[in-house]
Design a protein around this motif. Sequence first.
Motif, PDB file in Angstrom:
ATOM      1  N   UNK A   1       0.834  -1.198   0.000  1.00 46.40           N
ATOM      2  CA  UNK A   1       0.000   0.000   0.000  1.00 46.40           C
ATOM      3  C   UNK A   1       0.869   1.249   0.000  1.00 46.40           C
ATOM      4  N   UNK A   2       0.524   2.197  -0.837  1.00 46.38           N
ATOM      5  CA  UNK A   2       1.171   3.496  -0.844  1.00 46.38           C
ATOM      6  C   UNK A   2       2.202   3.672  -1.929  1.00 46.38           C
ATOM      7  N   UNK A   3       2.527   4.936  -2.230  1.00 44.24           N
ATOM      8  CA  UNK A   3       3.442   5.219  -3.325  1.00 44.24           C
ATOM      9  C   UNK A   3       4.871   4.745  -3.081  1.00 44.24           C
ATOM     10  N   UNK A   4       5.341   4.762  -1.847  1.00 42.84           N
ATOM     11  CA  UNK A   4       6.718   4.322  -1.585  1.00 42.84           C
ATOM     12  C   UNK A   4       6.863   2.821  -1.826  1.00 42.84           C
ATOM     13  N   UNK A   5       5.937   2.039  -1.291  1.00 40.18           N
ATOM     14  CA  UNK A   5       5.986   0.583  -1.492  1.00 40.18           C
ATOM     15  C   UNK A   5       5.847   0.251  -2.974  1.00 40.18           C
ATOM     16  N   UNK A   6       4.956   0.959  -3.670  1.00 37.75           N
ATOM     17  CA  UNK A   6       4.754   0.706  -5.100  1.00 37.75           C
ATOM     18  C   UNK A   6       6.005   1.050  -5.900  1.00 37.75           C
ATOM     19  N   UNK A   7       6.647   2.156  -5.565  1.00 39.46           N
ATOM     20  CA  UNK A   7       7.867   2.547  -6.277  1.00 39.46           C
ATOM     21  C   UNK A   7       8.976   1.531  -6.045  1.00 39.46           C
ATOM     22  N   UNK A   8       9.154   1.112  -4.801  1.00 35.20           N
ATOM     23  CA  UNK A   8      10.228   0.160  -4.492  1.00 35.20           C
ATOM     24  C   UNK A   8       9.999  -1.170  -5.200  1.00 35.20           C
TER      25      UNK A   8
END
Length: 186
Positions: free
Chosen positions: A4-11
């Motif tokens: 969940x979230x942009x940081x997890x998605x980016x990583x």
Amino acid sequence: AAGVGPAAAAAATAAALAARPYALAVSAGIAGGFAPRAPIGSLVVAERIVAADLGAETPEGFQDVTELGFGTVRHTPPPAAVRLAVRALEAASGAVLTVSTVTGSAGRAQELTVRHPDAVAEAMEGFGVAEAAARFAVPVFEIRAVSNAVGPRDRAAWRIGEALGALERAFRALPYRALLQEVRHG
């Protein structure tokens, strides 16, 4: 799959793109829809993927990081691929906003609508996927199924199962070969 979230998605996206080449990065999932453009159960395809709350509150109001001179808050999926998916899925299209905090009030929904009048949905991962894809020079695409309305938080009105079913049907209906052709040549 990324979390969940942009940081997890980016990583997670960056790790996948570093492991092997891809022709397209896709962010898909459920979202809140901006009524009346994207009612519960509908599908949306992003014409723009926008980081809606990445910036600073100032005495003059919110300024995004682009206005502050620190980067971008917008990625644009291949327009021909978006048009193809919209037709194939009978989906709404417009800006899909990425937020770190889901909207839970009418005031916040109104604020987002004023700042992003073409918004069809808000979710939490698209901009992270788009940022990672941009670093690898891979086109990005976002599709969402609407599970709830953007606005006052009402868990009883959420239709997560229905939205996931709509997303599953969408993935069966997408014309993948034509979509990838549009990405490569469009």
